[in-house]
Structure formats: structure tokens, C-alpha cells
Enzyme design. Structure first.
Site, PDB file in Angstrom:
ATOM      1  N   HIS A  99       0.668  -1.143  -0.327  1.00 17.46           N
ATOM      2  CA  HIS A  99       0.219  -0.256  -0.051  1.00 17.46           C
ATOM      3  C   HIS A  99       0.768   1.218   0.529  1.00 17.46           C
ATOM      4  O   HIS A  99       1.539   1.031   0.281  1.00 17.46           O
ATOM      5  CB  HIS A  99      -0.708  -0.066   1.091  1.00 17.46           C
ATOM      6  CG  HIS A  99      -0.278   0.164   2.186  1.00 17.46           C
ATOM      7  ND1 HIS A  99       0.623  -0.888   3.271  1.00 17.46           N
ATOM      8  CD2 HIS A  99      -0.149   1.092   3.699  1.00 17.46           C
ATOM      9  CE1 HIS A  99       0.802  -0.944   4.135  1.00 17.46           C
ATOM     10  NE2 HIS A  99       0.580   0.919   4.584  1.00 17.46           N
ATOM     11  N   ASP A 101       0.265   4.883   1.841  1.00 17.12           N
ATOM     12  CA  ASP A 101      -0.185   5.138   3.021  1.00 17.12           C
ATOM     13  C   ASP A 101      -1.603   5.907   2.493  1.00 17.12           C
ATOM     14  O   ASP A 101      -1.327   7.126   1.847  1.00 17.12           O
ATOM     15  CB  ASP A 101       0.387   6.404   4.437  1.00 17.12           C
ATOM     16  CG  ASP A 101       1.441   4.919   4.669  1.00 17.12           C
ATOM     17  OD1 ASP A 101       1.056   3.617   4.761  1.00 17.12           O
ATOM     18  OD2 ASP A 101       2.079   5.646   5.539  1.00 17.12           O
ATOM     19  N   HIS A 255       4.934  -0.405   0.390  1.00 19.06           N
ATOM     20  CA  HIS A 255       5.299  -0.809   0.628  1.00 19.06           C
ATOM     21  C   HIS A 255       4.047  -1.217   1.294  1.00 19.06           C
ATOM     22  O   HIS A 255       3.260  -1.692   1.477  1.00 19.06           O
ATOM     23  CB  HIS A 255       5.863   0.137   2.900  1.00 19.06           C
ATOM     24  CG  HIS A 255       4.499   1.320   2.884  1.00 19.06           C
ATOM     25  ND1 HIS A 255       3.726   2.419   2.644  1.00 19.06           N
ATOM     26  CD2 HIS A 255       4.092   0.502   4.765  1.00 19.06           C
ATOM     27  CE1 HIS A 255       3.229   2.359   3.670  1.00 19.06           C
ATOM     28  NE2 HIS A 255       2.966   1.788   4.578  1.00 19.06           N
ATOM     29  N   ARG A 270       5.044   6.112  14.742  1.00 19.03           N
ATOM     30  CA  ARG A 270       4.837   6.806  13.655  1.00 19.03           C
ATOM     31  C   ARG A 270       3.896   7.639  13.584  1.00 19.03           C
ATOM     32  O   ARG A 270       3.220   8.125  14.164  1.00 19.03           O
ATOM     33  CB  ARG A 270       3.542   5.544  12.748  1.00 19.03           C
ATOM     34  CG  ARG A 270       4.208   5.906  11.134  1.00 19.03           C
ATOM     35  CD  ARG A 270       3.472   4.746  10.355  1.00 19.03           C
ATOM     36  NE  ARG A 270       2.280   5.258  10.308  1.00 19.03           N
ATOM     37  CZ  ARG A 270       1.586   5.142   9.116  1.00 19.03           C
ATOM     38  NH1 ARG A 270       1.397   4.143   8.514  1.00 19.03           N
ATOM     39  NH2 ARG A 270       0.195   6.026   8.579  1.00 19.03           N
TER      40      ARG A 270
HETATM   41  C1  SIN Z   1       2.879   1.007   8.140  1.00 20.80           C
HETATM   42  O1  SIN Z   1       2.022  -0.128   6.968  1.00 20.80           O
HETATM   43  O2  SIN Z   1       2.862   1.866   8.219  1.00 20.80           O
HETATM   44  C2  SIN Z   1       3.405  -0.753   8.836  1.00 20.80           C
HETATM   45  C3  SIN Z   1       4.992  -0.601   8.267  1.00 20.80           C
HETATM   46  C4  SIN Z   1       5.473  -1.425   9.562  1.00 20.80           C
HETATM   47  O3  SIN Z   1       4.897  -1.905  11.072  1.00 20.80           O
HETATM   48  O4  SIN Z   1       6.711  -2.050   9.025  1.00 20.80           O
END
Ligand code: SIN
Length: 279
Positions: A99, A101, A255, A270
Site C-alpha cells: 500500500h 498510506d 510498502h 509512527r
Molecule cells: C505501515 O504500513 O505503516 C506499517 C509498516 C510496518 O509496521 O513495518
């Protein structure tokens, strides 16, 4: 140059050294980090010790932080702070499929900065894929076909997965779309506002259909693009340690977080940086 830059793989990613993010950073160093971020789509730091205030300060060097929607905020935490946690008993992990974000929002975030507080003994890596190269390596015929298209992005696949504790299979896209309650339309090929390069901008998690086509009709083209855009040769794989950081650019990379550590605990904090409307 005050920082070190080491490429993580051929197509994407670089590890940055020589920076202690727990202390205020000089403008010259910030601009070197920003350039590395633009050049490599995702950058990594190791052995950092940050408080949540530090993490937010680091985010603010690169733009305004994006608060989470009220229903996603964590009581007692800053509204900008996302807790990415997988408990030993959890089946699904956060960000489990490829995806970019929040592409279901009208203004998706520019990028995210993820800081590792606790990692499993083994596994829990994150994959990143370069969407400039994904676009550049398409045939001219496909480029011509997709250049004028828009896609509808939504959150139904996430809701469907969480409701059933199971990732939908190919062919279940129409059922997933039935769970959506937020939609946005974006170009299938976007131009990065800073580098001015074109990047493919569809992803399995959020993209529901091509504008003007039904969800079912859209799937052959979308799945062709998903498979093309996440080929190993466009990716790098980041192995986390406690204190590692990844800072990725949602405008030019996708990612996916690997879910290969059942029964173990993983905890990340995050922050998200505000973006602009994809164009
Ligand atoms: C995310 O998609 O932000 C999660 C990535 C992760 O936890 O490695």
C-alpha cells in the site's frame, strides 16, 4: 556532506549514518536528509533513542504533521502519533499488504516516519517498492493506456480483512468494496510534486476500481499493475532492530509489513507528514 548514505538495494532505499535524531538537527543536515529521502524514496536510520516528542520534532523538519482521524487516535497520546502494535495473539498485522498510506483520503500523507520500540526475535521486516521504476518499466502501450486514467481508492478491503480476520482472496474485491465508507479519486500515474517524476499510484490495499469501470471490470488491469509494481527487482527489505527508523515517501513508493512472526510482540510509533492532492 555531513551524513553518510548507503544504498539498501539497487532500486530503492538508503541507510543514513552520522545523525543523532534525539538532538536538534542543523538546517544543512536536514536538507541533506531531505535530498536523500527524495533520491531514494525511503531512508533508514539505526540505533536511535527517541521520545515521542523527538519523533514529532523529527517529523516537523519535513513538513506539518498530520493528526490521525479522531476514531484512530490513542487515548492519552498525541493526536499525531500512530501506535503500530502486534500482540502475540493477533492474527493480522498493521500494513499487511502492499500500500501507499491513506490513499483513500483526498489528501494522502506525504510520508511516514516509523520508529521501532520492540521487535520480534526474527521476522517483522518491511518491504518497499519504487513506483517511479514501476512506471518507467511499463511498455509504451500500457503507459499510453493508463496515463489519462483515474482510480477510486477506498478502505473496504481493510474493513473486510479486520471484520473476518482474514485477507480477502482474488475475486473477493466486489465483496470488499461493499465494506467501504471513504473514497477518493486519484490519477493512476501521479507526478511527484518535488522531483517532477512520474510514479505509478495504485495499490492492492486501497485501490477499488478504475474510474468509469465497475469494481469487477477493473480487476484485470489493477492486478496486472499490482504485480508489476511490486516485483522483487523494484524493492528493498528492511530488517528492523530496536531503535531503527524508516522514513518513506508515499508519493513514489509502496510498502508492506511482513507478518512472519506469529506469537511474538512488535511495537512501533509512527508520525505522518501532511501531503498534497495527488496530480
Ligand atoms: C505501515 O504500513 O505503516 C506499517 C509498516 C510496518 O509496521 O513495518
Amino acid at each position: 556532506m555531513s551524513i553518510g548514505i548507503n544504498k539498501a538495494a539497487n532500486a530503492i532505499g538508503a541507510e543514513i549514518s552520522g545523525v543523532d535524531l534525539s538532538k536538534p538537527i542543523e538546517p544543512q543536515t536536514v536538507s541533506e536528509i531531505r535530498q536523500a529521502f527524495l533520491d531514494h524514496c525511503v531512508i533508514f536510520f539505526r540505533d536511535q533513542t527517541l521520545t515521542d516528542d523527538d519523533l514529532m520534532r523529527v517529523g516537523r523538519y519535513f513538513g506539518e504533521l498530520q493528526p490521525l482521524p479522531p476514531h484512530r487516535q490513542f487515548p492519552g497520546m498525541y493526536p499525531e502519533l500512530l501506535i503500530v502494535e502486534k500482540k502475540p495473539e493477533d492474527v493480522i498485522n498493521f500494513g499487511w499488504e502492499w500500500h501507499s498510506d491513506t490513499s483513500h483520503l483526498p489528501i494522502p500523507s506525504l510520508g511516514s516516519i516509523l520508529y521501532a520500540l520492540e521487535v520480534p526475535k526474527k521476522g517483522g521486516d518491511t518491504l518497499f517498492a519504487n513506483q517511479y521504476v514501476a512506471y518507467e518499466t511499463l511498455s509504451e502501450d500500457i503507459k499510453e493506456k493508463i496515463n489519462p486514467l483515474n482510480a477510486i481508492h477506498a478502505n473496504g478491503r481493510i474493513h473486510n480483512t479486520l471484520k473476518n480476520n482474514r485477507i480477502p482472496k482474488r475475486g473477493e474485491e466486489v465483496a470488499s468494496a461493499g465494506h467501504s465508507d471513504a473514497w477518493s479519486t486519484h490519477p493512476v500515474v501521479r507526478t511527484h510534486p518535488e522531483t517532477k517524476k512520474k510514479a505509478l499510484y495504485v495499490n492492492l490495499t486501497h485501490t477499488e476500481s478504475i474510474e468509469g469501470m465497475s469494481v469487477a471490470e477493473s480487476q484485470d488491469l489493477l492486478h496486472f499493475l499490482y504485480e508489476h509494481s511490486t516485483q522483487d527487482k523494484f524493492t528493498c527489505r528492511f530488517k528492523w532492530q530496536k531503535g531503527s527508523i524508516a522514513f518513506w515517501d508515499n508519493r513514489c513508493c509502496q510498502h508492506a509489513a511482513l507478518n512472519d512472526y506469529p506469537g511474538e510482540y512488535r511495537l512501533m510509533h509512527r508520525v505522518q507528514i501532511k501531503g498534497t492532492k495527488p496530480a
